[in-house]
Scaffold this motif. Structure first.
Motif, PDB file in Angstrom:
ATOM      1  N   TRP A  22       0.827  -1.213   0.000  1.00  0.00           N
ATOM      2  CA  TRP A  22       0.000   0.000   0.000  1.00  0.00           C
ATOM      3  C   TRP A  22       0.860   1.262   0.000  1.00  0.00           C
ATOM      4  O   TRP A  22       0.586   2.220  -0.717  1.00  0.00           O
ATOM      5  CB  TRP A  22      -0.973   0.016   1.180  1.00  0.00           C
ATOM      6  CG  TRP A  22      -1.469   1.402   1.450  1.00  0.00           C
ATOM      7  CD1 TRP A  22      -1.198   2.187   2.519  1.00  0.00           C
ATOM      8  CD2 TRP A  22      -2.297   2.193   0.570  1.00  0.00           C
ATOM      9  NE1 TRP A  22      -1.780   3.419   2.380  1.00  0.00           N
ATOM     10  CE2 TRP A  22      -2.459   3.453   1.190  1.00  0.00           C
ATOM     11  CE3 TRP A  22      -2.885   1.970  -0.674  1.00  0.00           C
ATOM     12  CZ2 TRP A  22      -3.208   4.478   0.615  1.00  0.00           C
ATOM     13  CZ3 TRP A  22      -3.623   2.999  -1.248  1.00  0.00           C
ATOM     14  CH2 TRP A  22      -3.790   4.223  -0.610  1.00  0.00           C
ATOM     15  N   LEU A  23       1.923   1.266   0.803  1.00  0.00           N
ATOM     16  CA  LEU A  23       2.786   2.454   0.874  1.00  0.00           C
ATOM     17  C   LEU A  23       3.420   2.741  -0.484  1.00  0.00           C
ATOM     18  O   LEU A  23       3.596   3.901  -0.863  1.00  0.00           O
ATOM     19  CB  LEU A  23       3.855   2.267   1.959  1.00  0.00           C
ATOM     20  CG  LEU A  23       3.312   2.270   3.393  1.00  0.00           C
ATOM     21  CD1 LEU A  23       4.427   2.023   4.405  1.00  0.00           C
ATOM     22  CD2 LEU A  23       2.600   3.593   3.711  1.00  0.00           C
ATOM     23  N   ARG A  24       3.735   1.676  -1.239  1.00  0.00           N
ATOM     24  CA  ARG A  24       4.282   1.890  -2.587  1.00  0.00           C
ATOM     25  C   ARG A  24       3.222   2.542  -3.478  1.00  0.00           C
ATOM     26  O   ARG A  24       3.515   3.467  -4.232  1.00  0.00           O
ATOM     27  CB  ARG A  24       4.743   0.559  -3.189  1.00  0.00           C
ATOM     28  CG  ARG A  24       6.074   0.061  -2.640  1.00  0.00           C
ATOM     29  CD  ARG A  24       6.809  -0.842  -3.643  1.00  0.00           C
ATOM     30  NE  ARG A  24       6.058  -2.042  -3.970  1.00  0.00           N
ATOM     31  CZ  ARG A  24       5.996  -3.134  -3.203  1.00  0.00           C
ATOM     32  NH1 ARG A  24       6.642  -3.137  -2.044  1.00  0.00           N
ATOM     33  NH2 ARG A  24       5.303  -4.187  -3.560  1.00  0.00           N
ATOM     34  N   VAL A  25       1.968   2.047  -3.353  1.00  0.00           N
ATOM     35  CA  VAL A  25       0.874   2.627  -4.143  1.00  0.00           C
ATOM     36  C   VAL A  25       0.692   4.093  -3.773  1.00  0.00           C
ATOM     37  O   VAL A  25       0.598   4.974  -4.636  1.00  0.00           O
ATOM     38  CB  VAL A  25      -0.439   1.843  -3.906  1.00  0.00           C
ATOM     39  CG1 VAL A  25      -1.622   2.599  -4.493  1.00  0.00           C
ATOM     40  CG2 VAL A  25      -0.335   0.457  -4.507  1.00  0.00           C
ATOM     41  N   ALA A  26       0.671   4.367  -2.463  1.00  0.00           N
ATOM     42  CA  ALA A  26       0.439   5.733  -1.989  1.00  0.00           C
ATOM     43  C   ALA A  26       1.535   6.671  -2.495  1.00  0.00           C
ATOM     44  O   ALA A  26       1.256   7.793  -2.926  1.00  0.00           O
ATOM     45  CB  ALA A  26       0.376   5.745  -0.466  1.00  0.00           C
ATOM     46  N   ALA A  27       2.767   6.194  -2.461  1.00  0.00           N
ATOM     47  CA  ALA A  27       3.891   7.015  -2.919  1.00  0.00           C
ATOM     48  C   ALA A  27       3.743   7.311  -4.414  1.00  0.00           C
ATOM     49  O   ALA A  27       3.915   8.444  -4.867  1.00  0.00           O
ATOM     50  CB  ALA A  27       5.208   6.302  -2.636  1.00  0.00           C
ATOM     51  N   LYS A  28       3.403   6.266  -5.175  1.00  0.00           N
ATOM     52  CA  LYS A  28       3.239   6.406  -6.633  1.00  0.00           C
ATOM     53  C   LYS A  28       2.109   7.377  -6.968  1.00  0.00           C
ATOM     54  O   LYS A  28       2.192   8.123  -7.937  1.00  0.00           O
ATOM     55  CB  LYS A  28       2.882   5.040  -7.206  1.00  0.00           C
ATOM     56  CG  LYS A  28       3.818   4.531  -8.302  1.00  0.00           C
ATOM     57  CD  LYS A  28       3.425   3.100  -8.654  1.00  0.00           C
ATOM     58  CE  LYS A  28       3.448   2.852 -10.148  1.00  0.00           C
ATOM     59  NZ  LYS A  28       4.761   2.640 -10.706  1.00  0.00           N
ATOM     60  N   ALA A  29       1.046   7.350  -6.152  1.00  0.00           N
ATOM     61  CA  ALA A  29      -0.121   8.184  -6.441  1.00  0.00           C
ATOM     62  C   ALA A  29      -0.061   9.520  -5.706  1.00  0.00           C
ATOM     63  O   ALA A  29      -1.032  10.283  -5.714  1.00  0.00           O
ATOM     64  CB  ALA A  29      -1.396   7.424  -6.065  1.00  0.00           C
ATOM     65  N   ASN A  30       1.062   9.788  -5.038  1.00  0.00           N
ATOM     66  CA  ASN A  30       1.230  11.028  -4.279  1.00  0.00           C
ATOM     67  C   ASN A  30       0.180  11.223  -3.201  1.00  0.00           C
ATOM     68  O   ASN A  30      -0.347  12.329  -3.023  1.00  0.00           O
ATOM     69  CB  ASN A  30       1.205  12.242  -5.217  1.00  0.00           C
ATOM     70  CG  ASN A  30       2.510  12.366  -5.969  1.00  0.00           C
ATOM     71  OD1 ASN A  30       3.573  12.092  -5.417  1.00  0.00           O
ATOM     72  ND2 ASN A  30       2.415  12.742  -7.233  1.00  0.00           N
ATOM     73  N   VAL A  31      -0.173  10.150  -2.501  1.00  0.00           N
ATOM     74  CA  VAL A  31      -1.112  10.274  -1.379  1.00  0.00           C
ATOM     75  C   VAL A  31      -0.270  10.517  -0.129  1.00  0.00           C
ATOM     76  O   VAL A  31       0.459   9.640   0.314  1.00  0.00           O
ATOM     77  CB  VAL A  31      -1.961   9.000  -1.206  1.00  0.00           C
ATOM     78  CG1 VAL A  31      -2.880   9.139   0.000  1.00  0.00           C
ATOM     79  CG2 VAL A  31      -2.766   8.737  -2.467  1.00  0.00           C
ATOM     80  N   SER A  32      -0.368  11.732   0.398  1.00  0.00           N
ATOM     81  CA  SER A  32       0.453  12.073   1.562  1.00  0.00           C
ATOM     82  C   SER A  32      -0.375  12.893   2.556  1.00  0.00           C
ATOM     83  O   SER A  32      -0.941  13.908   2.166  1.00  0.00           O
ATOM     84  CB  SER A  32       1.664  12.880   1.103  1.00  0.00           C
ATOM     85  OG  SER A  32       2.386  13.323   2.219  1.00  0.00           O
ATOM     86  N   PRO A  33      -0.471  12.437   3.822  1.00  0.00           N
ATOM     87  CA  PRO A  33       0.105  11.212   4.369  1.00  0.00           C
ATOM     88  C   PRO A  33      -0.544   9.973   3.742  1.00  0.00           C
ATOM     89  O   PRO A  33      -1.663  10.075   3.264  1.00  0.00           O
ATOM     90  CB  PRO A  33      -0.228  11.307   5.870  1.00  0.00           C
ATOM     91  CG  PRO A  33      -1.410  12.195   5.958  1.00  0.00           C
ATOM     92  CD  PRO A  33      -1.276  13.171   4.838  1.00  0.00           C
ATOM     93  N   PRO A  34       0.137   8.842   3.746  1.00  0.00           N
ATOM     94  CA  PRO A  34      -0.376   7.671   3.023  1.00  0.00           C
ATOM     95  C   PRO A  34      -1.528   6.995   3.743  1.00  0.00           C
ATOM     96  O   PRO A  34      -1.455   5.838   4.110  1.00  0.00           O
ATOM     97  CB  PRO A  34       0.855   6.752   2.954  1.00  0.00           C
ATOM     98  CG  PRO A  34       1.642   7.098   4.166  1.00  0.00           C
ATOM     99  CD  PRO A  34       1.412   8.555   4.428  1.00  0.00           C
ATOM    100  N   GLU A  35      -2.590   7.719   3.920  1.00  0.00           N
ATOM    101  CA  GLU A  35      -3.695   7.219   4.750  1.00  0.00           C
ATOM    102  C   GLU A  35      -4.957   7.966   4.346  1.00  0.00           C
ATOM    103  O   GLU A  35      -4.959   9.193   4.277  1.00  0.00           O
ATOM    104  CB  GLU A  35      -3.357   7.522   6.212  1.00  0.00           C
ATOM    105  CG  GLU A  35      -4.295   6.982   7.230  1.00  0.00           C
ATOM    106  CD  GLU A  35      -3.820   5.640   7.778  1.00  0.00           C
ATOM    107  OE1 GLU A  35      -4.611   4.985   8.450  1.00  0.00           O
ATOM    108  OE2 GLU A  35      -2.653   5.264   7.518  1.00  0.00           O
ATOM    109  N   PHE A  36      -6.031   7.242   4.062  1.00  0.00           N
ATOM    110  CA  PHE A  36      -7.302   7.904   3.774  1.00  0.00           C
ATOM    111  C   PHE A  36      -8.171   7.858   5.022  1.00  0.00           C
ATOM    112  O   PHE A  36      -8.247   6.833   5.693  1.00  0.00           O
ATOM    113  CB  PHE A  36      -8.039   7.214   2.621  1.00  0.00           C
ATOM    114  CG  PHE A  36      -7.429   7.498   1.272  1.00  0.00           C
ATOM    115  CD1 PHE A  36      -7.375   8.795   0.786  1.00  0.00           C
ATOM    116  CD2 PHE A  36      -6.922   6.474   0.497  1.00  0.00           C
ATOM    117  CE1 PHE A  36      -6.817   9.068  -0.454  1.00  0.00           C
ATOM    118  CE2 PHE A  36      -6.361   6.739  -0.742  1.00  0.00           C
ATOM    119  CZ  PHE A  36      -6.311   8.027  -1.221  1.00  0.00           C
TER     120      PHE A  36
END
Lengths: 195, 342
Positions: A22-36
């Motif tokens: 998931w953290l790889r996905v979040a990084a790739k999609a620029n989701v920061s912080p990596p948490e919805f």
């Protein structure tokens, strides 16, 4: 897009592929912080970016992932609430299919700012149905197909499902009910208390 | 019995109904009503034996029950588990009567206690929608509650890490401690002014806290203006301030800054129709080499000097000297602030 939707994609990744995936996905999609946050709303562009990143990390096409997510939503122990809420819709599978038209309204009754894509069920002869999924989110029909596959099992019904993509982006799930009481299905206890 | 009220029709329309004959004996029980007491055959039982009417109060005979027709009845079913039901009795005009039952607000317990399913409710009954709503809303509520807890936690953490005093915008004690540690670790030469407002308590007591807060804000601005850009002003208590002045080469600088601060603070501060007149006492430590000093000793020295200013009649600055400490020890030692009159 509502946080509940984004959060369920996050949970799918975490529950099936682990936190690092998931953290790889979040990084790739620029989701920061990596948490919805399930109860917040996010920009509409975030969701497709997350799905694209998931395709990249998992090396699988969007449609396949969406169907897998649909199945996850109604079968994983962590999302039991979704399955239960859907089961309230109908006594049997056919009844359940007909309740899908109301799904966006039902969802809004629970969480007023949650807008689900509109879906429409059309009945045809001999236990054939088509579910028309009209969503700005590409692959929503695949997701519904995953949901229906598991729910058919849940109701103990044998059904054949097929996806048809229409030119304007509409996705249609063709449903053919082969046997209405094929298996015992899963028990639905109305009075079960959420733990 | 007419077709409209035949048991088969009623079983579909209201599966929790009972039919009573003119003697009050149950002659038919709807499938869901019977499901509540699988061990007990309801048919053949007198209604008043199978049920107690809780409200309206005082209904113990059949005649009283008949008189309460069309009213909402609160019933308790005999046997276990306890079942509190709502009901209404309607005579069918031919000597019989129909009692329709429902769980009312106890629907959640009802479906659990009796393992009821969708099929146990009439198709038009809102019970299933009610269960759906309760479950969906509880799930949404739980998600919101968790979010609130996380936000609360984040807020507390942010406040704990904050370096700013929210009332005045000055630095707070945390920031001050942090800066002092840095200066001491760097073995720097610097000065610490401990400032306590005089007569501030009177403003608070006579004009109220709004006036007090206003005064503190004006004082804060004055201190910022009367110190150098490199100095740090912190509010460390209710009406206590500390200024840290790095790179002080001359004691005259401290004298001047202290005098300017006191003069500025002594300018009466208008608040509504009143004028708030306060002053300030200052205790100052000049540290030329911090080798043996710690944060505690520095603050204690500043406190001793401040105490001397208070003793000397307030509205003045005192420079700390070791002699002050000795004389302070000889007389009354500086205790907590609460012992000092302001």
């Amino acid at each position: 897009m509502h946080g509940l939707i984004n959060r369920s994609f996050q949970n799918y990744m975490t529950d099936n592929y682990g936190k690092d995936a998931w953290l790889r996905v979040a990084a790739k999609a620029n989701v920061s912080p990596p948490e919805f946050e399930a109860m917040l709303t996010y920009d509409d562009s975030v969701t497709p970016a997350v799905l694209d990143a998931m395709g990249g990390v998992l090396g699988r096409p969007r449609g396949e992932i969406m169907e897998d997510i649909g199945a996850y939503l109604v079968s994983h122990p962590n999302t039991e609430a979704v399955r239960r809420l859907l089961r309230f819709g109908g006594v049997n599978f056919e009844d359940f299919l007909h309740s899908l038209d109301d799904l966006p309204d039902r969802a809004q009754m629970a969480v007023s700012d949650l807008h689900l894509p509109s879906i429409e069920l059309h009945g045809h002869a001999d236990g054939n149905f088509s579910l028309i999924c009209d969503s700005p989110l590409a692959g929503f029909g695949h997701l519904m197909m995953g949901v229906l596959r598991v729910m058919a099992d849940d109701y103990g019904v044998l059904a054949l499902l097929e996806l048809e993509e229409v030119a304007d982006g509409t996705e249609i799930v063709r449903i053919q009910m082969v046997a209405a009481d094929y298996a015992d299905g899963r028990v639905f206890d109305l009075g079960a208390r959420a733990s | 019995m007419s077709a409209a009220t035949s048991p088969e029709v009623l079983d579909v329309l209201c599966p929790m109904h009972l039919v009573l004959d003119s003697e009050g004996i149950i002659t038919h029980a709807g499938p869901t009503a019977q499901k509540l007491r699988p061990e007990m055959d309801l048919v053949g039982l007198p209604f008043m034996e199978a049920f107690t009417v809780m409200r309206p109060r005082g209904i113990t005979t059949l005649a009283q029950l008949w008189a309460a027709r069309h009213l909402k009845l609160h019933l308790e079913m005999s046997g276990t588990p306890p079942a509190r039901l709502k009901g209404v009795l309607a005579p069918d005009g031919q000597g019989d009567a129909i009692v329709n039952l429902s769980f009312g607000i106890s629907i959640l317990d009802g479906v659990r206690d009796y393992a009821l399913t969708n099929a146990d409710f009439a198709a038009t009954d809102l019970a299933i929608e009610m269960l759906y709503l309760v479950e969906a809303k509880s799930a949404a509520m739980e998600a919101s509650r968790k979010l609130n807890l996380r936000l609360q936690g984040a807020k507390n953490a942010a406040e704990e890490q904050a370096y700013t005093d929210t009332l005045t915008g000055l630095k707070n004690r945390r920031a001050l401690d942090h800066l002092l540690e840095q200066l001491l670790a760097a073995d720097a030469a610097f000065a610490v002014m401990h400032i306590d407002l005089d007569y501030f308590k009177a403003v608070n007591d006579t004009l109220g806290h709004a006036a007090g807060d206003h005064v503190l804000q004006v004082v804060a601005t004055a201190m910022i203006e009367e110190t150098r850009g490199t100095d740090t002003v912190a509010r460390v208590g209710g009406d206590e301030f500390t200024v840290i002045l790095p790179q002080v080469n001359d004691i005259d600088v401290l004298e001047r800054v202290g005098r300017r601060i006191i003069e500025r603070i002594e300018v009466p501060i208008p608040f509504n129709d009143a004028l708030c007149e306060i002053s300030a006492s200052i205790g100052t430590v000049w540290i030329q080499s911090s080798k043996s000093a710690t944060r505690e000793t520095v603050m204690e020295d500043a406190d001793i000097a401040l105490y001397a200013s208070k003793n000397e009649g307030r509205a003045r600055q005192t420079m700390y000297t070791p002699e002050l400490r000795e004389s302070a020890n000889a007389t009354t030692p500086p205790k907590g602030r609460s012992d000092r009159s302001s």
